[in-house]
Design a protein around this motif. Structure first.
Motif, PDB file in Angstrom:
ATOM      1  N   PHE A 111      15.665  31.202 -69.363  1.00  0.00           N
ATOM      2  CA  PHE A 111      16.080  32.263 -68.457  1.00  0.00           C
ATOM      3  C   PHE A 111      16.649  31.687 -67.161  1.00  0.00           C
ATOM      4  O   PHE A 111      16.179  30.664 -66.652  1.00  0.00           O
ATOM      5  CB  PHE A 111      14.902  33.174 -68.109  1.00  0.00           C
ATOM      6  CG  PHE A 111      14.458  34.082 -69.234  1.00  0.00           C
ATOM      7  CD1 PHE A 111      15.289  35.083 -69.692  1.00  0.00           C
ATOM      8  CD2 PHE A 111      13.195  33.931 -69.810  1.00  0.00           C
ATOM      9  CE1 PHE A 111      14.884  35.929 -70.722  1.00  0.00           C
ATOM     10  CE2 PHE A 111      12.777  34.778 -70.831  1.00  0.00           C
ATOM     11  CZ  PHE A 111      13.625  35.779 -71.288  1.00  0.00           C
ATOM     12  N   VAL A 112      17.656  32.374 -66.618  1.00  0.00           N
ATOM     13  CA  VAL A 112      18.229  32.061 -65.313  1.00  0.00           C
ATOM     14  C   VAL A 112      18.347  33.364 -64.542  1.00  0.00           C
ATOM     15  O   VAL A 112      18.762  34.386 -65.103  1.00  0.00           O
ATOM     16  CB  VAL A 112      19.626  31.410 -65.444  1.00  0.00           C
ATOM     17  CG1 VAL A 112      20.245  31.194 -64.075  1.00  0.00           C
ATOM     18  CG2 VAL A 112      19.541  30.094 -66.188  1.00  0.00           C
ATOM     19  N   TRP A 113      17.975  33.339 -63.265  1.00  0.00           N
ATOM     20  CA  TRP A 113      18.086  34.545 -62.442  1.00  0.00           C
ATOM     21  C   TRP A 113      19.446  34.544 -61.749  1.00  0.00           C
ATOM     22  O   TRP A 113      19.807  33.590 -61.062  1.00  0.00           O
ATOM     23  CB  TRP A 113      16.969  34.620 -61.399  1.00  0.00           C
ATOM     24  CG  TRP A 113      16.931  35.965 -60.724  1.00  0.00           C
ATOM     25  CD1 TRP A 113      17.496  36.314 -59.529  1.00  0.00           C
ATOM     26  CD2 TRP A 113      16.327  37.154 -61.248  1.00  0.00           C
ATOM     27  NE1 TRP A 113      17.279  37.656 -59.265  1.00  0.00           N
ATOM     28  CE2 TRP A 113      16.563  38.190 -60.304  1.00  0.00           C
ATOM     29  CE3 TRP A 113      15.616  37.448 -62.404  1.00  0.00           C
ATOM     30  CZ2 TRP A 113      16.112  39.491 -60.498  1.00  0.00           C
ATOM     31  CZ3 TRP A 113      15.162  38.746 -62.600  1.00  0.00           C
ATOM     32  CH2 TRP A 113      15.402  39.741 -61.646  1.00  0.00           C
ATOM     33  N   THR A 133      10.909  30.802 -56.950  1.00  0.00           N
ATOM     34  CA  THR A 133      11.842  29.683 -57.104  1.00  0.00           C
ATOM     35  C   THR A 133      11.281  28.587 -58.001  1.00  0.00           C
ATOM     36  O   THR A 133      12.043  27.782 -58.540  1.00  0.00           O
ATOM     37  CB  THR A 133      12.208  29.077 -55.731  1.00  0.00           C
ATOM     38  OG1 THR A 133      11.043  28.510 -55.115  1.00  0.00           O
ATOM     39  CG2 THR A 133      12.815  30.121 -54.814  1.00  0.00           C
ATOM     40  N   ARG A 134       9.961  28.574 -58.158  1.00  0.00           N
ATOM     41  CA  ARG A 134       9.345  27.581 -59.042  1.00  0.00           C
ATOM     42  C   ARG A 134       9.179  28.100 -60.474  1.00  0.00           C
ATOM     43  O   ARG A 134       8.801  27.359 -61.367  1.00  0.00           O
ATOM     44  CB  ARG A 134       7.986  27.141 -58.477  1.00  0.00           C
ATOM     45  CG  ARG A 134       8.096  26.401 -57.145  1.00  0.00           C
ATOM     46  CD  ARG A 134       6.779  25.746 -56.767  1.00  0.00           C
ATOM     47  NE  ARG A 134       5.743  26.709 -56.413  1.00  0.00           N
ATOM     48  CZ  ARG A 134       5.543  27.206 -55.192  1.00  0.00           C
ATOM     49  NH1 ARG A 134       6.327  26.815 -54.194  1.00  0.00           N
ATOM     50  NH2 ARG A 134       4.565  28.060 -54.956  1.00  0.00           N
ATOM     51  N   GLU A 135       9.480  29.382 -60.659  1.00  0.00           N
ATOM     52  CA  GLU A 135       9.351  29.995 -61.980  1.00  0.00           C
ATOM     53  C   GLU A 135      10.681  30.046 -62.735  1.00  0.00           C
ATOM     54  O   GLU A 135      10.703  29.988 -63.971  1.00  0.00           O
ATOM     55  CB  GLU A 135       8.816  31.434 -61.853  1.00  0.00           C
ATOM     56  CG  GLU A 135       7.359  31.530 -61.438  1.00  0.00           C
ATOM     57  CD  GLU A 135       6.401  31.193 -62.571  1.00  0.00           C
ATOM     58  OE1 GLU A 135       6.860  31.091 -63.731  1.00  0.00           O
ATOM     59  OE2 GLU A 135       5.199  31.028 -62.304  1.00  0.00           O
ATOM     60  N   ILE A 136      11.795  30.162 -61.993  1.00  0.00           N
ATOM     61  CA  ILE A 136      13.083  30.374 -62.654  1.00  0.00           C
ATOM     62  C   ILE A 136      14.203  29.804 -61.796  1.00  0.00           C
ATOM     63  O   ILE A 136      14.163  29.865 -60.562  1.00  0.00           O
ATOM     64  CB  ILE A 136      13.318  31.879 -62.920  1.00  0.00           C
ATOM     65  CG1 ILE A 136      14.532  32.100 -63.832  1.00  0.00           C
ATOM     66  CG2 ILE A 136      13.442  32.668 -61.622  1.00  0.00           C
ATOM     67  CD1 ILE A 136      14.654  33.533 -64.338  1.00  0.00           C
ATOM     68  N   LYS A 160      17.857  22.845 -50.956  1.00  0.00           N
ATOM     69  CA  LYS A 160      18.998  21.926 -50.871  1.00  0.00           C
ATOM     70  C   LYS A 160      18.838  20.726 -51.796  1.00  0.00           C
ATOM     71  O   LYS A 160      19.787  20.306 -52.470  1.00  0.00           O
ATOM     72  CB  LYS A 160      19.186  21.452 -49.425  1.00  0.00           C
ATOM     73  CG  LYS A 160      20.387  20.546 -49.241  1.00  0.00           C
ATOM     74  CD  LYS A 160      20.563  20.156 -47.776  1.00  0.00           C
ATOM     75  CE  LYS A 160      21.780  19.247 -47.598  1.00  0.00           C
ATOM     76  NZ  LYS A 160      21.967  18.867 -46.159  1.00  0.00           N
ATOM     77  N   ALA A 161      17.648  20.170 -51.851  1.00  0.00           N
ATOM     78  CA  ALA A 161      17.422  18.963 -52.649  1.00  0.00           C
ATOM     79  C   ALA A 161      17.537  19.218 -54.149  1.00  0.00           C
ATOM     80  O   ALA A 161      17.718  18.268 -54.926  1.00  0.00           O
ATOM     81  CB  ALA A 161      16.053  18.372 -52.332  1.00  0.00           C
ATOM     82  N   VAL A 162      17.431  20.483 -54.570  1.00  0.00           N
ATOM     83  CA  VAL A 162      17.494  20.800 -56.000  1.00  0.00           C
ATOM     84  C   VAL A 162      18.722  21.658 -56.321  1.00  0.00           C
ATOM     85  O   VAL A 162      18.758  22.353 -57.342  1.00  0.00           O
ATOM     86  CB  VAL A 162      16.208  21.516 -56.466  1.00  0.00           C
ATOM     87  CG1 VAL A 162      15.022  20.575 -56.396  1.00  0.00           C
ATOM     88  CG2 VAL A 162      15.941  22.772 -55.640  1.00  0.00           C
ATOM     89  N   HIS A 176      14.488  22.203 -65.138  1.00  0.00           N
ATOM     90  CA  HIS A 176      13.187  22.790 -64.806  1.00  0.00           C
ATOM     91  C   HIS A 176      13.217  23.249 -63.346  1.00  0.00           C
ATOM     92  O   HIS A 176      13.591  22.483 -62.457  1.00  0.00           O
ATOM     93  CB  HIS A 176      12.071  21.765 -65.003  1.00  0.00           C
ATOM     94  CG  HIS A 176      10.699  22.335 -64.833  1.00  0.00           C
ATOM     95  ND1 HIS A 176      10.094  23.118 -65.788  1.00  0.00           N
ATOM     96  CD2 HIS A 176       9.815  22.247 -63.797  1.00  0.00           C
ATOM     97  CE1 HIS A 176       8.897  23.485 -65.367  1.00  0.00           C
ATOM     98  NE2 HIS A 176       8.701  22.975 -64.175  1.00  0.00           N
ATOM     99  N   PRO A 177      12.847  24.509 -63.061  1.00  0.00           N
ATOM    100  CA  PRO A 177      12.870  24.990 -61.679  1.00  0.00           C
ATOM    101  C   PRO A 177      11.824  24.289 -60.814  1.00  0.00           C
ATOM    102  O   PRO A 177      10.838  23.774 -61.354  1.00  0.00           O
ATOM    103  CB  PRO A 177      12.559  26.493 -61.836  1.00  0.00           C
ATOM    104  CG  PRO A 177      11.843  26.614 -63.141  1.00  0.00           C
ATOM    105  CD  PRO A 177      12.414  25.526 -64.022  1.00  0.00           C
ATOM    106  N   PRO A 178      12.092  24.239 -59.512  1.00  0.00           N
ATOM    107  CA  PRO A 178      13.159  24.946 -58.799  1.00  0.00           C
ATOM    108  C   PRO A 178      14.518  24.291 -58.979  1.00  0.00           C
ATOM    109  O   PRO A 178      14.636  23.067 -59.028  1.00  0.00           O
ATOM    110  CB  PRO A 178      12.697  24.870 -57.341  1.00  0.00           C
ATOM    111  CG  PRO A 178      11.895  23.609 -57.268  1.00  0.00           C
ATOM    112  CD  PRO A 178      11.192  23.516 -58.592  1.00  0.00           C
TER     113      PRO A 178
END
Length: 212
Positions: A111-113, A133-136, A160-162, A176-178
């Motif tokens: 899934f992507v939001w 943000t850590r889920e999707i 920013k880093a991700v 893998h999120p974030p």
């Protein structure tokens, strides 16, 4: 999306939440843009029973919003877009709860939001947004006049880093999120607010006047 639809693990599905009050050509445009950029197999339009951040005043009944969205998608011949009231059936009110429930119900789906630049600006107002943000993974599509401000927003700074380069957008469903990516592309002028101001009825898509 059929209620008991079996989904093969590994499918890339974009989730576009919103009131869809009403659905319009802008929703189709951004959905197509996201499907291409992210290499999505499908996109689900999650028609919300009531956005916690929006007033109930002027909100058409869920059944009417669902019908208008389904008619729009059918007219466009978009077989990869599914209009669903799954939030109502899940009994979820906040995005974090919806995402967690979907990940539990459909394990193995990538899934992507999908969200507009305006929503990224509002993200810190969402319930448990840090956890979300850590889920999707999040894909942000341009929306005037919010695009530049969204790139400079607190949420963007935190992620920013991700943040992936736009050229790597197709990798987002695999990360893998974030994770976050800003998509580039044409900003469609359609506005649900403007449509509501000029429409006669939500009962027929033909009566919806586009914002030109």
């Amino acid at each position: 999306m059929k209620r008991d639809e079996a989904l093969a693990p590994g499918l890339r599905i974009g989730l576009l939440g919103g009131s869809f009050n009403p659905a319009h050509e802008g929703h189709l445009h951004l959905t197509r843009m996201c499907m291409k950029a992210l290499a999505l197999d499908r996109v689900w339009w999650l028609v919300s029973p009531q956005n916690p951040l929006k007033s109930e005043a002027g909100m058409a009944p869920l059944a009417a919003r669902m019908k208008a969205a389904q008619e729009l998608v059918a007219k466009a011949g978009e077989r990869r877009i599914a209009v669903t009231d799954i939030e109502t059936r899940l009994g979820t009110r906040f995005t974090i709860d919806t995402v967690r429930a979907l990940k539990t119900q459909y394990p193995g789906i990538r899934f992507v939001w999908l969200m507009g630049a305006d929503n990224l600006l509002q993200l810190p107002r969402w319930a448990k947004w840090n956890e979300l943000t850590r889920e999707i993974a999040l894909a942000v599509y341009p929306r005037a006049p919010f695009t530049l401000r969204a790139r400079l927003s607190p949420a963007a700074a935190m992620l920013k880093a991700v943040t992936l380069e736009p050229s790597d957008a197709s990798l987002l469903p695999l990360v893998h999120p974030p994770a976050l990516v800003f998509l580039g592309g044409h900003e469609h002028p359609a506005s649900a607010t403007a449509i509501r101001a000029g429409q006669v009825s939500l009962g027929s898509h033909k009566e919806l006047k586009p914002n030109r």
